[in-house]
Design an enzyme around this catalytic site. Structure first.
Site, short mmCIF file in Angstrom:
data_model
loop_
_atom_site.label_atom_id
_atom_site.label_comp_id
_atom_site.label_asym_id
_atom_site.label_seq_id
_atom_site.Cartn_x
_atom_site.Cartn_y
_atom_site.Cartn_z
N SER A 195 -9.09 24.16 -2.29
CA SER A 195 -10.52 23.82 -2.27
C SER A 195 -10.74 22.33 -2.49
O SER A 195 -11.60 21.94 -3.31
CB SER A 195 -11.30 24.64 -3.31
OG SER A 195 -11.40 25.98 -2.92
N LEU A 232 -18.07 19.10 -0.27
CA LEU A 232 -17.71 17.69 -0.17
C LEU A 232 -17.57 17.19 1.27
O LEU A 232 -16.95 16.16 1.51
CB LEU A 232 -16.43 17.41 -0.97
CG LEU A 232 -16.67 17.22 -2.48
CD1 LEU A 232 -15.37 17.32 -3.26
CD2 LEU A 232 -17.36 15.89 -2.74
N THR A 233 -18.16 17.92 2.20
CA THR A 233 -18.38 17.37 3.54
C THR A 233 -19.77 16.75 3.61
O THR A 233 -20.07 15.99 4.53
CB THR A 233 -18.27 18.44 4.62
OG1 THR A 233 -19.35 19.39 4.46
CG2 THR A 233 -16.94 19.18 4.53
N GLY A 242 -16.37 23.20 1.14
CA GLY A 242 -17.20 22.53 2.13
C GLY A 242 -18.31 21.68 1.56
O GLY A 242 -18.96 20.91 2.30
N LYS A 269 -22.42 18.56 4.15
CA LYS A 269 -23.26 19.31 5.09
C LYS A 269 -24.31 20.17 4.41
O LYS A 269 -25.25 20.64 5.07
CB LYS A 269 -22.39 20.17 5.99
CG LYS A 269 -21.58 21.26 5.30
CD LYS A 269 -20.64 21.94 6.29
CE LYS A 269 -19.75 22.96 5.62
NZ LYS A 269 -18.78 23.54 6.59
N TYR A 281 -5.62 37.62 1.75
CA TYR A 281 -6.45 37.01 2.79
C TYR A 281 -6.64 37.93 3.99
O TYR A 281 -5.77 38.73 4.29
CB TYR A 281 -5.80 35.71 3.27
CG TYR A 281 -5.73 34.61 2.24
CD1 TYR A 281 -6.45 34.67 1.05
CD2 TYR A 281 -4.90 33.50 2.45
CE1 TYR A 281 -6.35 33.66 0.11
CE2 TYR A 281 -4.81 32.49 1.53
CZ TYR A 281 -5.53 32.56 0.35
OH TYR A 281 -5.43 31.56 -0.57
#
Length: 374
Positions: A261, A268-269, A266, A271, A81
């Site tokens: 995940s 499943l937001t 993201g 957006k 990371y």
């Protein structure tokens, strides 16, 4: 007055619970233990892979401050990371955690997990040779230096040496079975040496299959070597492949899932619905990382889950995370955020109890559109 009482009686218990909890300043965190250990970990785990890329050092420190204040004692990192991985930012996430430990003195309050990167072209800038004893020794010493700590509580193998159907590959790559062998014994022996040296406490797997997991458990038992206590695999409402084989391994062998995940990068937001590409969002900046979750069937499923969330006065984020939190094979749910508002919402999911009615509606969608994301 009578109408007000009738209205409230008509509201589901889950909704009442959620509305009442809106007034609570500090989260009431739930805890589990890492399987076969006495280490207590929060049901919500703080993911860190954006620190050093989408998030600055100061923002990473702010997230850790808030998480710890609200009961999150479990942080997950990796030498790889931040993601996307590249030579310029390699190890920066661990460095950010290390400077926070140095600044706050909070090392003893955190259950720290990290990972050694697997082999392949994607990690050629880190080292060659994949998972070997020499590479494990090299990786742990560099991680400890960056993290400014003497030990890691849970040390994980980020992905196998052999080719497997993860990272968006739906089907097993059959050609890989003909020419790849996992060096289980060497890997476990190396990890045992690190435990004896006090550099790690427990070990875990990641992006593994039922076969690979059982091979590690078998080698551990036969040779009296460290036993993996967790497996970190992808899991979300649109990617429930873990339930086909791995969930049984988790429950029968007591190896807990650390779900990563959980919001499908993201998706499943909600957006990204209707073709939206929010400025600064991960799917906007790095579209290849979310492509696997954005197919037509996934979009259809997400829209249906959003309808369920709205019906019960939940956000789609809260529904998606609360669904994972209640699964019996999940040890901890790894959330990640680039904004503090997202972090607060993610941690809040720990408070939400989904009713049988809500769960039934989720299963109805899953039956209609099962696992649309590979």
């Amino acid at each position: 007055m009578f109408e007000f009482i009738v209205f409230n009686l008509a509201v589901s218990f889950s909704t009442i619970t959620r509305l009442n909890k809106r007034t609570i300043t500090h989260q009431i965190m739930k805890y589990t233990t890492l399987p076969n250990t006495d280490i207590k970990v929060s049901k919500i785990c703080l993911g860190t892979m954006t620190w050093g890329n989408q998030n600055t050092e100061a923002e990473g420190h702010q997230q850790m401050d808030y998480a710890l204040e609200n009961g999150v004692n479990f942080f997950d990192a990796a030498e790889l990371y931040p993601v996307p991985a590249n030579p310029e930012t390699y190890g920066d996430t661990e460095r950010i955690i290390g400077t926070w430990f140095q600044k706050t003195g909070n090392r003893d309050k955190v259950v720290l997990a990290s990972k050694i990167a697997g082999g392949g072209d994607y990690t050629a800038h880190i080292r060659k040779g994949g998972l070997s004893k020499a590479n494990i020794f090299d990786a742990i010493d560099k991680s400890l230096q960056r993290l400014q700590t003497d030990y890691i509580d849970l040390y994980q193998l980020h992905w196998p040496n052999r080719g497997v159907n993860v990272f968006g590959i739906r089907d097993f790559p059959t050609q890989a079975a003909n020419n790849e062998v996992e060096n289980y014994l060497e890997i476990l022996e190396g990890l045992q040496d690190l435990i004896k040296q006090g550099k790690i406490k427990h070990i875990g797997l990641s992006n593994e299959t039922p076969w690979g997991t059982m091979k590690y458990l078998q080698a551990s038992e036969q040779h009296n070597l460290p036993r993996p206590v967790t497996i970190q695999n992808s899991y979300s409402m649109i990617h429930r492949g873990y339930e086909a084989g791995m969930s049984e391994v988790s429950m029968r062998e007591n190896i807990g899932l650390l779900a990563y995940s959980p919001l499908a990068q993201g998706i499943l937001t909600g957006k990204y619905l209707n073709g939206n590409l929010p400025e600064g969002a991960r799917g906007t900046l790095f579209p290849r990382f979310v492509a696997r979750y954005k197919g037509d069937l996934s979009t259809k499923a997400v829209a249906k889950y959003l309808e369920i969330a709205k019906k019960y006065n939940l956000t789609l984020t809260e529904l998606s995370l609360a669904f994972i939190n209640q699964l019996p094979f999940v040890t901890s749910n790894i959330i990640g955020a680039t904004k503090m508002s997202q972090l607060k919402e993610n941690i809040n999911s720990n408070q939400i109890e989904l009713s049988d009615e809500i769960l039934k509606e989720v299963e109805t969608v899953h039956t209609e559109i099962p696992n649309p994301a590979p």
